[in-house]
Structure formats: C-alpha cells, structure tokens
Design a protein around this motif. Structure first.
Motif, mmCIF file in Angstrom:
data_model
loop_
_atom_site.group_PDB
_atom_site.id
_atom_site.type_symbol
_atom_site.label_atom_id
_atom_site.label_comp_id
_atom_site.label_asym_id
_atom_site.label_seq_id
_atom_site.Cartn_x
_atom_site.Cartn_y
_atom_site.Cartn_z
ATOM 1 N N THR A 23 117.741 78.465 31.587
ATOM 2 C CA THR A 23 119.057 79.015 31.959
ATOM 3 C C THR A 23 120.170 78.039 31.580
ATOM 4 O O THR A 23 121.197 78.438 31.025
ATOM 5 N N LYS A 26 120.710 77.998 27.792
ATOM 6 C CA LYS A 26 121.496 79.153 27.343
ATOM 7 C C LYS A 26 122.964 78.992 27.723
ATOM 8 O O LYS A 26 123.863 79.384 26.967
ATOM 9 N N LEU A 27 123.221 78.378 28.885
ATOM 10 C CA LEU A 27 124.594 78.136 29.327
ATOM 11 C C LEU A 27 125.259 77.022 28.510
ATOM 12 O O LEU A 27 126.482 76.860 28.570
ATOM 13 N N TRP A 254 124.038 86.322 34.295
ATOM 14 C CA TRP A 254 124.640 87.181 33.255
ATOM 15 C C TRP A 254 124.651 88.665 33.622
ATOM 16 O O TRP A 254 125.217 89.469 32.900
ATOM 17 N N THR A 256 122.128 90.618 33.523
ATOM 18 C CA THR A 256 121.236 91.361 32.627
ATOM 19 C C THR A 256 119.995 91.834 33.375
ATOM 20 O O THR A 256 119.406 91.084 34.154
#
Length: 283
Positions: A23, A26-27, A254, A256
């Motif tokens: 995570t 990705k951030l 996010w 998602t």
C-alpha cells in the motif's frame, strides 16, 4: 502459547505488514520501481546488518552457497520490481492475488530442479488456480491493460524461484545472511537504473517509501521467525491472509472494490494453494 500458534501469529503479522508495504509503495507516487526498491532496501540493510553482526554471521555466505545466494537475490529483486509495476498499474488486490501463485509454481520448479515428483492432485490444483487467474486477469473485460497482470504473474514465477533457492539453502545459511545478501544485491543492482531514470521524490513520497522499508523489514524478519517456531507445511497457508488485508486497505485508501469475477478468481487460486498445502502437510 505453543510454538505452532506463535508461528501462525508471526505469519499473520508478516502478511499484515506485507500488505501495508505494498500500500505504501503504491502511495509512493510515480517514482520509478528501481528507486522505490532502493529506498526500501536502505532500511532492510541497516537492520539486517545489525542482526548479522550481533549473531556473528557471515555477510556473504559460504563459498559453496554463494551461487544460489546470488540467484536468490536476482530472482527476489526482479520479483519485487515486477510486482511494484503491477500494483502501480492495476487494482492492488488483483496484483497481490496473482503474485500469490508462487507456492503452486514452486511445485513445478521443485520437480525440474530438485527432482521432486509431481502428483495428479498437483495437476488438479494447477488447473483450478489457472482458471482463477483467468477470472482475475479478465483478458476480455477491457478494465485495464494486460501488461500489469503479466508482470504480476511474472513476479509469482520469480518468487517461486526464490522459494526453490531457499529450500536449497535451508540448513546451509542463516536467515540473517540470506536477508542481508538479498537486500545488498537488490540495492546495488537498483543504482544504475535508478540513476538513469532518477526522479526527485517529494518529502512526503520520500517518507512514505522509507516507511515502506521499515514495514518490509518487519515482514521479512517476522516470517523468518515464524518458520523457526513451526514447519512451513503447518503454517504457510496463513500467508494468504494478506489477500484479506490488501483488499481492506485498497478499499479504505482508494475506495476500490474488486469485481465479482475477481473475487471468484481469488477463491479458485486460494483453493489451488490449499490443495498444495494439504498435500505437503500430509507428506
């Protein structure tokens, strides 16, 4: 708490921090994967070097093991790079699930390189997992480019190579040596590519990537400790808890939610892994 339960707890901690690491990666924004890998390994090298010296272990392993240590480090580095690309370009839960094919692929590698026999039930597990991959990738759905999915699957193959190397190194090298050697090679190999494609991170990106390094170090050492308390055949299946953690984090960060087809794919891939787990546990 008995040793098996300690092993399970440590596997769950490893899975949670593994999900947190992905995570954070990705951030970390549009920083090149090589740069992300370099910053992540800075923390791992410092902590593993301290553990190495405290235990008086050899940093670069024994002469007879060095080729396999190098192969493990190369496979691990490429696996990280491909997985980072995948999570940067697709739903993070889907990318994570596809990388979890590695235990199933390891059976094939063990058969080829370690001469372990493949049984009919293994083939059934492969087929179930393969169908699961089709649902997750959804090549006809048009939701995203097929390349990130292929990268995630490639990461699983490379991770299977890592697992095969680790099986060879079991009892020959300490965990401290293996972790440090991998982090050292991974960081050094990142430098040339990082310099070519260097992008100055913002302060927030830099701090996020350093945190990913700390989180990754917790992941590596907790899973190493887990296998000291219990056999892999008894607790390895709990690695798949990371799918739950990463799905929750993906929704919280996010918003998602994987599609119904993806969830079905998750179930099939995990069923394939459970079959492999039960066979290994029985053996």
């Amino acid at each position: 708490m008995n040793n098996k339960n300690k092993g399970i707890l440590l596997i769950l901690i490893s899975s949670l921090f593994g999900a947190i690491t992905l995570t954070l990666i990705k951030l970390g924004g549009n920083i090149p994967v090589y740069e992300k890998s370099f910053l992540r390994n800075v923390c791992t090298i410092m902590i593993s070097f301290y553990a190495l010296k405290k235990a008086n272990d050899n940093a670069f392993g024994k002469k007879g093991s060095r080729k396999i240590l190098i192969l493990r480090a190369i496979c691990g580095t490429l696996s990280v790079w491909t997985s980072y690309y995948a999570i940067s370009h697709m739903i993070i839960a889907n990318a994570t699930v596809l990388t979890k094919l590695s235990p199933i692929i390891t059976i094939v590698f063990a058969s080829i390189f370690l001469k372990e026999r493949i049984k009919n039930i293994h083939i059934v597990a492969f087929i179930i997992a393969f169908v699961g991959v089709i649902f997750v990738v959804n090549p006809t759905g048009g939701h995203y480019d097929i390349l990130p999915s292929l990268m995630a699957i490639g990461s699983a193959f490379l991770a299977a190579g890592v697992a095969t190397c680790l099986r060879f190194l079991r009892g020959k090298e300490s965990a401290n040596t293996i972790v440090f050697f991998y982090a050292f090679v991974s960081m050094i190999s990142s430098v040339p590519l990082m310099l070519i494609h260097f992008k100055i991170p913002t302060i927030s990106e830099f701090l996020i990537l350093l945190l990913s390094g700390l989180s990754s170090t917790v992941t590596q050492f907790s899973i190493t400790k887990a296998y000291k308390y219990a056999k892999a055949s008894e607790i390895s299946i709990y690695n798949y808890s990371s799918i739950i953690f990463i799905t929750i984090l993906g929704y919280l960060v996010w918003g998602t939610i994987p599609s119904e087809g993806s969830f079905l794919g998750y179930i099939l891939i995990v069923i394939g892994a459970i079959i492999i787990f039960l066979i290994k546990n029985k053996e």
